[in-house]
Design an enzyme around this catalytic site. Structure first.
Site, PDB file in Angstrom:
ATOM      1  CE  LYS A   1     -12.921  12.573 -10.226  1.00 28.98           C
ATOM      2  NZ  LYS A   1     -12.670  13.482 -11.290  1.00 28.98           N
TER       3      LYS A   1
ATOM      4  NE  ARG B   1     -17.891  16.813 -12.649  1.00 35.30           N
ATOM      5  CZ  ARG B   1     -17.685  15.475 -12.764  1.00 35.30           C
ATOM      6  NH1 ARG B   1     -18.162  14.695 -12.115  1.00 35.30           N
ATOM      7  NH2 ARG B   1     -16.919  14.935 -13.732  1.00 35.30           N
TER       8      ARG B   1
ATOM      9  NE  ARG C   1     -10.432   9.062 -19.629  1.00 31.29           N
ATOM     10  CZ  ARG C   1     -10.723   9.539 -18.459  1.00 31.29           C
ATOM     11  NH1 ARG C   1     -10.323   9.194 -17.348  1.00 31.29           N
ATOM     12  NH2 ARG C   1     -11.760  10.408 -18.741  1.00 31.29           N
TER      13      ARG C   1
ATOM     14  NE  ARG D   1     -15.402   9.695 -20.564  1.00 33.87           N
ATOM     15  CZ  ARG D   1     -15.180  10.005 -19.426  1.00 33.87           C
ATOM     16  NH1 ARG D   1     -14.754   9.130 -18.535  1.00 33.87           N
ATOM     17  NH2 ARG D   1     -15.462  11.020 -18.726  1.00 33.87           N
TER      18      ARG D   1
ATOM     19  NE  ARG E   1     -14.355  16.026 -18.787  1.00 35.65           N
ATOM     20  CZ  ARG E   1     -13.966  14.718 -18.886  1.00 35.65           C
ATOM     21  NH1 ARG E   1     -13.085  14.418 -19.932  1.00 35.65           N
ATOM     22  NH2 ARG E   1     -13.816  13.843 -17.689  1.00 35.65           N
TER      23      ARG E   1
END
Ligand code: AMP
Length: 215
Positions: A17, A92, A126, A158, A169
């Site tokens: 995204k 969300r 990532r 992260r 998540r």
């Protein structure tokens, strides 16, 4: 002629995204607004709001609507959004869909489809530059120098890309995704794209479906 495009990008964390939002914003010459990025900026700068939301982001939970809705409303009211915007990370949940609906009239809601398995793989690999925010992937887009961005900044995992948080998540995402997609489908502005075909191909599919040529 300027076509005003007010667009939101939907999809699970790790669906690309953020990357697509950035590319689309450049192409359409409109601002890219990422609620996650605004929160992370505030945390980094240790603003009052940043201090308030840090532990929520670290856990992968949602920031309360009182904070999020006002933040988005104020951002969309800035002059640079008059000709359109690419909003990502919001809404969300159904409440946020309804709040957004009172702030502006969207043209399209683009839903990027990626499986849970692929999401988990991508997020664990990532790495984000702590300085310029550039995103690398250890599997298919590794940095030239291990642990270092090309800008010289340190690459970090992260806090919310850690495995135990990814699962949370994804749960948070799935719970809310169904009513959100339904909301935009009912409005007739939902556009589905396949997010597992490579960055360039995803962008091409989005542009095609928006009726914008990829030149
Ligand atoms: P993201 O970069 O979009 O994955 O967002 C990172 C984190 O920011 C999320 O896990 C939430 O804690 C918070 N966040 C971002 N957008 C929202 C939103 N629309 N509502 C509530 N919390 C959000």
């Amino acid at each position: 002629p300027i076509t005003i495009m007010k667009i939101i990008l939907l999809g699970p964390p790790g669906s690309g995204k953020g990357t697509q939002a950035k590319l689309l914003a450049e192409k359409l010459k409109v601002p890219h607004i990422s609620t996650g990025e605004i929160f992370r900026e505030n945390i980094k700068k240790q603003t009052e709001m940043g201090i308030q939301v840090k532990s929520i982001l670290d856990a992968g939970d949602l920031v309360p609507s009182e904070i999020t809705d006002v933040m988005v409303k104020n951002r969309l009211a800035e002059v640079d959004c008059a000709n359109g915007f690419i909003l990502e990370g919001y809404p969300r949940n159904l409440h946020q869909c309804e709040a957004l609906d009172t702030m502006t009239k969207l043209d399209k809601a683009i839903n990027i489809n990626v499986s849970d398995e692929e999401v988990t793989k991508r997020l664990s690999a990532r790495r984000t530059c702590s300085k310029c925010k550039k995103i690398y992937n250890l599997d298919f887009n590794p940095p030239k120098v291990e642990g270092k961005c090309k800008c010289g900044g340190d690459l970090i995992l992260r806090d919310d890309d850690k495995p135990e948080v990814i699962t949370n998540r994804l749960n948070v995402y799935h719970e809310s995704a169904i009513p959100i997609l339904e909301f935009y489908k009912t409005k007739g502005i939902l556009v589905d794209v396949n997010g597992e075909v490579g960055l360039e191909n995803v962008l091409t599919e989005i542009l095609n479906k928006l009726g914008v040529s990829n030149q």
